[in-house]
Structures are given as C-alpha cells and as structure tokens.
Scaffold this motif. Structure first.
Motif, PDB file in Angstrom:
ATOM      1  N   GLU A 116       0.854  -1.064  -0.013  1.00  0.00           N
ATOM      2  CA  GLU A 116      -0.044   0.064   0.158  1.00  0.00           C
ATOM      3  C   GLU A 116       0.879   1.324   0.100  1.00  0.00           C
ATOM      4  N   ARG A 117       0.517   2.171  -0.662  1.00  0.00           N
ATOM      5  CA  ARG A 117       1.150   3.541  -0.399  1.00  0.00           C
ATOM      6  C   ARG A 117       0.606   4.387   0.632  1.00  0.00           C
ATOM      7  N   ALA A 118       1.651   4.916   0.916  1.00  0.00           N
ATOM      8  CA  ALA A 118       1.455   5.845   2.287  1.00  0.00           C
ATOM      9  C   ALA A 118       0.307   7.020   1.891  1.00  0.00           C
ATOM     10  N   GLY A 119      -0.222   7.224   2.894  1.00  0.00           N
ATOM     11  CA  GLY A 119      -1.053   8.557   2.701  1.00  0.00           C
ATOM     12  C   GLY A 119      -0.393   9.675   2.889  1.00  0.00           C
ATOM     13  N   ILE A 120      -1.218  10.620   2.393  1.00  0.00           N
ATOM     14  CA  ILE A 120      -0.536  12.111   2.557  1.00  0.00           C
ATOM     15  C   ILE A 120      -1.563  13.142   3.523  1.00  0.00           C
ATOM     16  N   ARG A 121      -1.027  13.562   4.660  1.00  0.00           N
ATOM     17  CA  ARG A 121      -1.944  13.988   5.338  1.00  0.00           C
ATOM     18  C   ARG A 121      -2.280  15.346   4.926  1.00  0.00           C
ATOM     19  N   LEU A 122      -3.313  15.912   5.518  1.00  0.00           N
ATOM     20  CA  LEU A 122      -3.725  17.476   5.272  1.00  0.00           C
ATOM     21  C   LEU A 122      -2.695  18.266   5.646  1.00  0.00           C
ATOM     22  N   ALA A 123      -2.092  18.112   6.599  1.00  0.00           N
ATOM     23  CA  ALA A 123      -1.442  18.919   7.284  1.00  0.00           C
ATOM     24  C   ALA A 123      -0.328  18.405   8.378  1.00  0.00           C
ATOM     25  N   ARG A 124       0.980  18.930   8.474  1.00  0.00           N
ATOM     26  CA  ARG A 124       1.998  18.137   9.274  1.00  0.00           C
ATOM     27  C   ARG A 124       2.895  19.369   9.794  1.00  0.00           C
ATOM     28  N   PRO A 125       2.792  19.530  11.082  1.00  0.00           N
ATOM     29  CA  PRO A 125       3.627  20.756  11.830  1.00  0.00           C
ATOM     30  C   PRO A 125       5.134  20.362  11.459  1.00  0.00           C
ATOM     31  N   ASP A 126       5.785  21.489  11.253  1.00  0.00           N
ATOM     32  CA  ASP A 126       7.298  21.241  11.179  1.00  0.00           C
ATOM     33  C   ASP A 126       7.836  21.392  12.428  1.00  0.00           C
ATOM     34  N   VAL A 127       7.747  20.279  13.435  1.00  0.00           N
ATOM     35  CA  VAL A 127       8.563  20.517  14.662  1.00  0.00           C
ATOM     36  C   VAL A 127       9.288  19.146  14.896  1.00  0.00           C
ATOM     37  N   GLY A 128      10.675  19.312  15.804  1.00  0.00           N
ATOM     38  CA  GLY A 128      11.420  18.418  15.991  1.00  0.00           C
ATOM     39  C   GLY A 128      12.084  18.488  17.202  1.00  0.00           C
ATOM     40  N   GLU A 129      13.522  18.226  17.115  1.00  0.00           N
ATOM     41  CA  GLU A 129      14.257  17.931  18.316  1.00  0.00           C
ATOM     42  C   GLU A 129      14.430  19.405  18.931  1.00  0.00           C
ATOM     43  N   ALA A 130      14.177  20.422  18.301  1.00  0.00           N
ATOM     44  CA  ALA A 130      14.674  21.851  19.018  1.00  0.00           C
ATOM     45  C   ALA A 130      13.164  22.241  19.959  1.00  0.00           C
ATOM     46  N   GLU A 131      12.272  21.687  19.538  1.00  0.00           N
ATOM     47  CA  GLU A 131      10.731  21.675  20.095  1.00  0.00           C
ATOM     48  C   GLU A 131      10.790  20.802  21.263  1.00  0.00           C
TER      49      GLU A 131
ATOM     50  N   VAL B 252       4.609  25.401  28.904  1.00  0.00           N
ATOM     51  CA  VAL B 252       4.896  24.199  27.944  1.00  0.00           C
ATOM     52  C   VAL B 252       4.638  24.448  26.626  1.00  0.00           C
ATOM     53  N   LEU B 253       3.584  25.058  26.329  1.00  0.00           N
ATOM     54  CA  LEU B 253       3.012  25.342  24.914  1.00  0.00           C
ATOM     55  C   LEU B 253       3.691  26.550  24.274  1.00  0.00           C
ATOM     56  N   CYS B 254       4.072  27.584  25.000  1.00  0.00           N
ATOM     57  CA  CYS B 254       4.740  28.602  24.503  1.00  0.00           C
ATOM     58  C   CYS B 254       5.975  28.216  24.057  1.00  0.00           C
ATOM     59  N   ALA B 255       6.735  27.199  24.894  1.00  0.00           N
ATOM     60  CA  ALA B 255       7.977  26.848  24.571  1.00  0.00           C
ATOM     61  C   ALA B 255       7.963  25.910  23.423  1.00  0.00           C
ATOM     62  N   LEU B 256       6.951  25.455  23.180  1.00  0.00           N
ATOM     63  CA  LEU B 256       6.974  24.687  21.829  1.00  0.00           C
ATOM     64  C   LEU B 256       6.847  25.567  20.673  1.00  0.00           C
ATOM     65  N   GLY B 257       6.425  26.664  20.633  1.00  0.00           N
ATOM     66  CA  GLY B 257       6.131  27.644  19.754  1.00  0.00           C
ATOM     67  C   GLY B 257       7.519  28.490  19.473  1.00  0.00           C
ATOM     68  N   ILE B 258       8.217  28.681  20.358  1.00  0.00           N
ATOM     69  CA  ILE B 258       9.294  29.519  20.406  1.00  0.00           C
ATOM     70  C   ILE B 258      10.389  29.192  19.272  1.00  0.00           C
ATOM     71  N   PRO B 259      10.905  27.824  19.168  1.00  0.00           N
ATOM     72  CA  PRO B 259      11.951  27.509  18.098  1.00  0.00           C
ATOM     73  C   PRO B 259      11.256  27.740  16.735  1.00  0.00           C
ATOM     74  N   GLN B 260       9.976  27.456  16.493  1.00  0.00           N
ATOM     75  CA  GLN B 260       9.377  27.532  15.045  1.00  0.00           C
ATOM     76  C   GLN B 260       9.379  29.302  15.130  1.00  0.00           C
ATOM     77  N   LEU B 261       8.908  29.983  15.808  1.00  0.00           N
ATOM     78  CA  LEU B 261       9.054  31.390  15.491  1.00  0.00           C
ATOM     79  C   LEU B 261      10.246  32.000  15.031  1.00  0.00           C
ATOM     80  N   GLU B 262      11.271  31.616  15.813  1.00  0.00           N
ATOM     81  CA  GLU B 262      12.687  31.741  15.356  1.00  0.00           C
ATOM     82  C   GLU B 262      13.058  31.508  13.982  1.00  0.00           C
ATOM     83  N   ARG B 263      12.405  30.587  13.305  1.00  0.00           N
ATOM     84  CA  ARG B 263      12.657  30.353  11.979  1.00  0.00           C
ATOM     85  C   ARG B 263      11.463  30.422  11.346  1.00  0.00           C
ATOM     86  N   LEU B 264      10.554  31.612  11.610  1.00  0.00           N
ATOM     87  CA  LEU B 264       9.380  31.920  10.675  1.00  0.00           C
ATOM     88  C   LEU B 264       9.727  32.043   9.346  1.00  0.00           C
ATOM     89  N   ASP B 265      10.840  32.794   8.984  1.00  0.00           N
ATOM     90  CA  ASP B 265      10.961  33.132   7.513  1.00  0.00           C
ATOM     91  C   ASP B 265      11.268  31.843   6.863  1.00  0.00           C
TER      92      ASP B 265
END
Length: 385
Positions: A31-46, A260-273
């Motif tokens: 079976e081919r893998a599905g493609i999600r509607l959305a996937r946040p770009d979060v990882g080790e920094a978060e 704890v949620l703000c901490a999740l957002g800060i690394p993404q905000l730093e790479r917003l561009d």
C-alpha cells in the motif's frame, strides 16, 4: 481557516513531527502511504524546549509566555503581543477589550471559520455578515461600506488562508469611528504592502492551531500597539485579575496559554522566515501544475501570502474531495459559508459565500511536503477537472 470538516464532521488530527525518511515506492501488494492534510514542522528543538520547561516544574504563568510574546511582537512589528489559549479566545478578548456588547454590530465576512462570528455573538453583539469575492475569498469592501449602520462598532477583517485583505480599500469603506480588527489566524508572516498582517488594525488576532505556520498545539495571541488594550486583554485572559493580583474590577476568563505550549512555539517562531519560504516553495509546485486546470490561490501585487493553506476552486469539488480521500490523500473543504449554519440563517443571502463554499478545496499542505507528494496530489486531482 476551517479546522473542522463539512457540516460538523471532523478530519483526522494533524500529526506532530518532521517528516522522516521517505518510504520506499509501493510495489506489488504494498500500500502507498497516505498524505496528510497538514503536518507541523517540529522536531528536536521543540522537544528540547518542552523538556526544559518540564524540568523546571513551572508549566504555566512563567517566563516562556513572556519570551513567546516578545518574539511574536517582534515578528509582527507591534509594541505588544498577548498570548492566549486559542485564536477564538484572541478574537473574543479583543472584542471584550473594546467593550463590544448588547446592541453593538460587528461586520464579519460570510465566508470564514465560524469562530469569527461566534466571538461577536458571545459578547452579546450581532455579527453582520457581508458577502465575499468567491475567487479571493475576501470580504468585498463596497459591501462592507453598505453594511455600516449607526450601531456598527467594528469590522473583523479576515486574511483568509493567509491572503492579505485589501486594507486601504477597507479603510476607505468605513467611517473613522468604526474600529478595524484583524482575524489574522492564518496570516502570521503575511504582509500587505510591506506591513505585517496583525499590525494593520487596532488589534490583530492570531492562531497557533496545528494547521498554522507556527503551532503550540492550541493557542492564539492578540497583537496591538496600544498598551491599554494589551493590558485589558491580559486581565481578561486571567479572570479579570489586576496586575497587583488583589482585585477584579470586571469578571474575566481563563484564556491563559501554558509555558509548556509557548516553549513549543518559540523555536518555530525563530525560524518563521524559513518556514514561510518552505511553504512558498510547496505552493509554487502546486501552482505550476494546477494553474491551467483549476482556480489557484495567490496574493495581490506587492503583498506576501501567508500560505496557511493551499485552497483551489473547481466545479466538481465534492467528487474531487471524495476521490482524493479514496486514494489516501487527505483533503478538506476550504471553510464555512456562515450563512448556511443554523445559528446564522437569518442574516440574508450571500451568493459569493455560497459559491466559495461549494467550490473551494483545501489540498494537503505543509512545509514538509515533497515534490513527489505534490505530483501525486495533482495527478489525482486532475481526474476531476
């Protein structure tokens, strides 16, 4: 942007995590893998940022909230940013800070996520719907002008899916005493003639749902240059308690956003561009393949689209939606025609909103999407045009 499916159904939740290694191409019996509607770009920094907060034991009302707010204010270009529990909470508190109440009218596009109108009604005001251009999905300024009455206190301008509103036309359409607010839920990073969405109106309202460019899971913020309004929003998000903590001049709500949620957002905000650049690249792949076939999104010359979603228009939308899903490709309606909802069916006829609702299709969209993914989606979609 719509976070729920058509007429009360809900899509599967967007999963968290950066895309890992691509699976091998499907072979016979595989079976081919599905493609999600959305996937946040979060990882080790978060993950590390959240772990640091967990280690402190201070999960809310701590320094990460202030750090996130400072980053947001810098990104948007306003003096103040106040983090709250959702984009809906942001709109609700902005309206309460203005004193919107019984007998007051607030103009709202007829094609938008229902939270925009709901927040007005929850303040005991009346959401006055105006029709939209079914191609841009944005409220038509001339209809906004016609909707103004002596009871009109504000206009909630929605930068839907990240496309900036024609701000100068909107300003010209309403009297100076009518306040312009921004529902910029999907427009962090977008700009109108060089000014960031969220810094155009008296207040801007942001969302950090997982389908947004920066996510905290759930969360939102109010941005403004007015210290008095920012102070009112801060009190209202914390039960109405004054800065000294010993009085409640007027009752408020618990709309706080945890550390704890703000901490999740800060690394993404730093790479917003970088996140916006990646989304622009994916949008470009889609447009290159789809522009001859369907209505494709974009921004006016001189503006930068925020690319919260990639929403096309086509006549066979319902067939395409079902067909994509049958192939493991998550797709969704664009958002709601508010006038079709039971709570707002007494507000009039809105053919532009009806047309947008019938024809708009949100395709899988994320910074992590590959060109192969886009090829698969567009090949499947082409069968319905």
């Amino acid at each position: 942007m719509s976070d729920t499916g058509p007429e009360g159904t809900a899509p599967r939740a967007a999963s968290v995590g950066r895309a890992g290694p691509r699976p091998a191409a499907a072979g016979a019996g595989q079976e081919r893998a599905g493609i999600r509607l959305a996937r946040p770009d979060v990882g080790e920094a978060e993950l590390a940022a959240v772990a640091d907060v967990l280690a402190t034991g201070q999960l809310t009302m701590g320094p990460q909230v202030e750090a996130f707010e400072a980053g947001l204010a810098h990104a948007v270009g306003t003096a103040e940013a106040v983090a709250v529990s959702s984009g809906t909470a942001a709109i609700h508190l902005a309206l309460l800070a203005l004193g919107i109440g019984e007998g007051d009218e607030v103009i709202v596009p007829a094609y938008t996520f229902p939270a925009t109108a709901n927040a007005v009604e929850l303040c005991r005001g009346r959401a006055v719907l105006v029709d939209v251009d079914p191609e841009t999905f944005l409220a038509r300024p001339e209809l906004v002008a016609e909707a103004v009455t002596r009871r009109t206190r504000a206009v909630l301008a929605v930068h839907l899916f990240g496309r900036p509103v024609e701000w100068e036309e909107l300003q010209t359409a309403v009297p100076q005493e009518v306040v312009l607010l921004e529902d910029a839920a999907g427009a962090l990073g977008a700009t109108y003639r060089g000014t960031s969405c969220g810094a155009l109106g008296l207040m801007g309202c942001l969302s950090f749902h997982p389908r947004k460019i920066v996510t905290t899971g759930e969360g939102g913020a109010v941005t403004t240059d007015e210290a008095e309004l920012a102070g009112a929003v801060r009190r209202l998000r914390h039960h109405g308690i004054t800065a000294g903590g010993f009085d409640i001049p007027a009752p408020g709500l618990n709309y706080r956003l945890a550390d704890v949620l703000c901490a999740l957002g800060i690394p993404q905000l730093e790479r917003l561009d970088a996140l916006l650049d990646a989304r622009e690249r994916v949008a470009g792949w889609y447009t290159e393949r789809l522009e001859p076939l369907v209505g494709t999104p974009g921004a006016s010359e001189g503006d930068r689209h925020g690319w919260q979603a990639y929403v096309v228009t086509l006549d066979r939308r319902d067939e395409a939606l079902a067909g994509l899903r049958a192939e493991g490709i998550e797709a969704q309606i664009g958002t709601y025609a508010v006038n079709r909802l039971s709570a707002y069916r007494d507000r009039g006829a809105f053919p532009g909103a009806d047309a947008a609702f019938a024809r708009a299709l949100a395709l899988p969209f994320a910074a992590t999407l590959t060109e192969d993914d886009v090829d698969r989606v567009t090949t499947a979609l082409a069968r319905f045009v």
